[in-house]
Write a protein that holds these residues in place. Structure first.
Motif, PDB file in Angstrom:
ATOM      1  N   UNK A   1       0.710  -1.013   0.039  1.00  0.00           N
ATOM      2  CA  UNK A   1       0.123  -0.171   0.235  1.00  0.00           C
ATOM      3  C   UNK A   1       0.848   0.879   0.395  1.00  0.00           C
ATOM      4  N   UNK A   2       0.051   2.405   0.631  1.00  0.00           N
ATOM      5  CA  UNK A   2       1.136   3.397   0.841  1.00  0.00           C
ATOM      6  C   UNK A   2       2.642   3.408   1.711  1.00  0.00           C
ATOM      7  N   UNK A   3       2.858   3.929   0.976  1.00  0.00           N
ATOM      8  CA  UNK A   3       4.824   4.573   1.938  1.00  0.00           C
ATOM      9  C   UNK A   3       4.619   5.150   2.643  1.00  0.00           C
ATOM     10  N   UNK A   4       5.092   5.280   4.054  1.00  0.00           N
ATOM     11  CA  UNK A   4       5.851   6.518   4.905  1.00  0.00           C
ATOM     12  C   UNK A   4       7.008   6.301   4.627  1.00  0.00           C
ATOM     13  N   UNK A   5       8.060   7.600   4.490  1.00  0.00           N
ATOM     14  CA  UNK A   5       9.694   7.729   4.518  1.00  0.00           C
ATOM     15  C   UNK A   5       9.753   8.154   4.846  1.00  0.00           C
ATOM     16  N   UNK A   6      11.094   8.822   5.181  1.00  0.00           N
ATOM     17  CA  UNK A   6      11.827   9.514   6.225  1.00  0.00           C
ATOM     18  C   UNK A   6      13.181  10.100   6.080  1.00  0.00           C
ATOM     19  N   UNK A   7      13.656  11.336   7.088  1.00  0.00           N
ATOM     20  CA  UNK A   7      15.142  11.115   6.949  1.00  0.00           C
ATOM     21  C   UNK A   7      15.304  12.164   7.660  1.00  0.00           C
ATOM     22  N   UNK A   8      16.980  12.035   8.117  1.00  0.00           N
ATOM     23  CA  UNK A   8      17.480  12.753   9.289  1.00  0.00           C
ATOM     24  C   UNK A   8      18.068  12.407   9.394  1.00  0.00           C
ATOM     25  N   UNK A   9      19.545  14.389   9.538  1.00  0.00           N
ATOM     26  CA  UNK A   9      20.577  13.977   9.572  1.00  0.00           C
ATOM     27  C   UNK A   9      21.024  15.194  10.710  1.00  0.00           C
ATOM     28  N   UNK A  10      22.125  14.948  11.390  1.00  0.00           N
ATOM     29  CA  UNK A  10      22.054  15.392  12.812  1.00  0.00           C
ATOM     30  C   UNK A  10      24.336  15.366  13.470  1.00  0.00           C
TER      31      UNK A  10
ATOM     32  N   UNK B   1       2.627   8.691   2.011  1.00  0.00           N
ATOM     33  CA  UNK B   1       1.533   8.715   0.764  1.00  0.00           C
ATOM     34  C   UNK B   1       0.320   7.912   1.130  1.00  0.00           C
ATOM     35  N   UNK B   2      -0.495   8.071  -0.320  1.00  0.00           N
ATOM     36  CA  UNK B   2      -1.418   7.220   0.038  1.00  0.00           C
ATOM     37  C   UNK B   2      -2.736   8.552  -0.060  1.00  0.00           C
ATOM     38  N   UNK B   3      -3.862   8.352   0.723  1.00  0.00           N
ATOM     39  CA  UNK B   3      -5.129   9.254   0.180  1.00  0.00           C
ATOM     40  C   UNK B   3      -5.659   9.316   1.556  1.00  0.00           C
ATOM     41  N   UNK B   4      -5.477  10.457   2.297  1.00  0.00           N
ATOM     42  CA  UNK B   4      -5.653  10.556   3.961  1.00  0.00           C
ATOM     43  C   UNK B   4      -7.254  11.309   3.580  1.00  0.00           C
TER      44      UNK B   4
END
Length: 446
Positions: free
Chosen positions: A263-272, A294-297
């Motif tokens: 299904x829809x995907x959740x993507x995340x990135x973090x730098x520090x 992603x996807x329709x809320x």
């Protein structure tokens, strides 16, 4: 359930008596718990359960866990039609295997976690907070047993590249203000910056319901790189996960449903990066992150299936900052005062919160005879989205929450925590301002 809470109430009453008459000094341990270990800590517990089962302390197999239970009482304000007294309990069990010790596959670990949560009906609603005054509360179903995590981790390049695949709680890696404070002097290191009980510490308001974590972990892949720059304190983490649980129609509970990436995907990135300041080598760090859903809320008026609006996709950004401000006993232990700040923003009209700022201070080990005690205060503000007319009737435009706590080590692996929460501005329009509530929590590591 009633028997569990009756027992918990009896235990807590006894513990209060112990606290007031005085508790014997407790020797320093490696990691006093946060208020919600399942949402913020790896390798929960001490591994004592495995040792009781006959496993060696330095063996390949480790079995441990944590039990947390709390009761809350609404003293004034809040939602008047809710029960004034509520409770929640969390049981997290983990079995992990070091494949290097077991079969010679170095720098590789596998683990599995089971999670049990039980909550009374009004536990997450009575204060009127949209951000959440008690991080142990959960969205329905209120009583759940789930396979919380099962994953494999492989480290490369002497640990500078880490890959985790499987079902996981991503709030441990991303947007986590409670991540360890690293320094080159071991006694100055702090494993957890705060034990505040409110939810913004464990799920940033602008990521609430989006980021897979407690109690809806999700299948996915996490990659973290720590290049040999800035004394090895710089990092970059990225991940992609099952995003069905981040859709605002709440139709999928990824913590309970079968894992999927179809299904829809959740993507995340973090730098520090981190640093140490001054002669006392006081640690600090910062992080910057961005996420995409992603996807329709679908967002509907309360109790309606027709009065709704939809949005395709959502995104946001966030920042984290913490710094050790002073040390009580710099030549002896990690006691001292630390400050932290997190902020998030999202332009999404379907996001529950459009912006948020959370900050606080913690005094760790204020008494030399009790190095594992801590006292802390925190404040969290959030701008609540009211994108449609019917949402304006349900929510106030802003919420402000203040909280203070004391975490008291009763024994090597047993902690008692009284907490007071005040909301000068509540998010739920049905609630009264100046909401004041109290919480008593007991945490047992094993």
């Amino acid at each position: 359930m009633h028997a569990v809470y009756a027992l918990g109430s009896t235990v807590i009453r006894g513990l209060i008596a112990c606290v007031w008459v005085g508790v014997a000094p407790v020797m320093a341990q490696s990691s006093p718990p946060t208020s919600n270990p399942a949402a913020s800590q790896t390798a929960p517990g001490t591994g004592e359960l495995g040792r009781l089962l006959g496993l060696p302390a330095d063996g390949a197999l480790r079995i441990g866990g944590v039990w947390v239970g709390n009761g809350t009482s609404q003293w004034s304000g809040g939602v008047s039609n809710q029960n004034a007294v509520n409770g929640v309990q969390q049981l997290l069990l983990e079995a992990s295997l070091d494949l290097g010790k077991a079969i010679g596959l170095d720098h590789t670990w596998i683990w599995i976690q089971g999670l049990q949560v039980n909550a009374t009906t009004g536990a997450g609603q009575v204060t009127g907070s949209m951000q959440g005054a008690n991080s142990l509360t959960t969205s329905p179903p209120l009583n759940r047993s789930e396979l919380f995590e099962f994953a494999i981790r492989k480290d490369f390049l002497d640990g500078r590249l880490r890959v985790i695949a499987g079902k996981q709680s991503t709030s441990i890696t991303f947007a986590n203000i409670n991540r360890p404070d690293k320094t080159d002097v071991a006694r100055y290191q702090v494993d957890n910056l705060t034990s505040l009980a409110f939810t913004p510490i464990y799920s940033m308001p602008t990521l609430l319901g989006r980021l897979p974590g407690y109690t809806n972990s999700a299948l996915g892949l996490t990659i973290t790189a720590q290049p040999d720059v800035l004394d090895g304190r710089a990092y970059f983490s990225a991940g992609v996960y099952d995003g069905r649980g981040g859709l605002r129609d709440a139709s999928v509970q990824t913590g309970l449903d079968a894992p999927s990436l179809s299904g829809p995907l959740f993507s995340i990135a973090e730098a520090g990066s981190g640093w140490v300041a001054g002669k006392a080598r006081k640690p600090g760090s910062f992080g910057l992150g961005a996420w995409s859903q992603g996807g329709e809320s679908v967002v509907c008026q309360s109790g309606s299936t027709t009065n709704c609006f939809t949005e395709l996709g959502a995104w946001g950004v966030y920042a984290l900052l913490n710094q050790r401000l002073s040390s009580f006993r710099p030549q002896q232990d990690s006691s001292g005062i630390s400050g932290f700040l997190s902020a998030g923003w999202s332009p999404s009209i379907s996001n529950q919160m459009g912006a948020s700022v959370t900050a606080g201070f913690t005094a760790m080990g204020p008494l030399g005879s009790r190095p594992n005690d801590s006292i802390g205060v925190g404040v969290s503000w959030a701008k609540i989205n009211r994108s449609e007319p019917f949402l304006e009737a349900e929510f106030n435009p802003n919420e402000l929450m203040l909280q203070g706590y004391a975490q008291i080590a009763l024994a090597d692996s047993l902690y008692f925590q009284p907490t007071v929460t005040v909301l000068p501005l509540v998010g739920d329009r049905d609630a009264e301002d100046d909401s004041v509530s109290g919480l008593l929590q007991l945490t047992m590591l094993f």
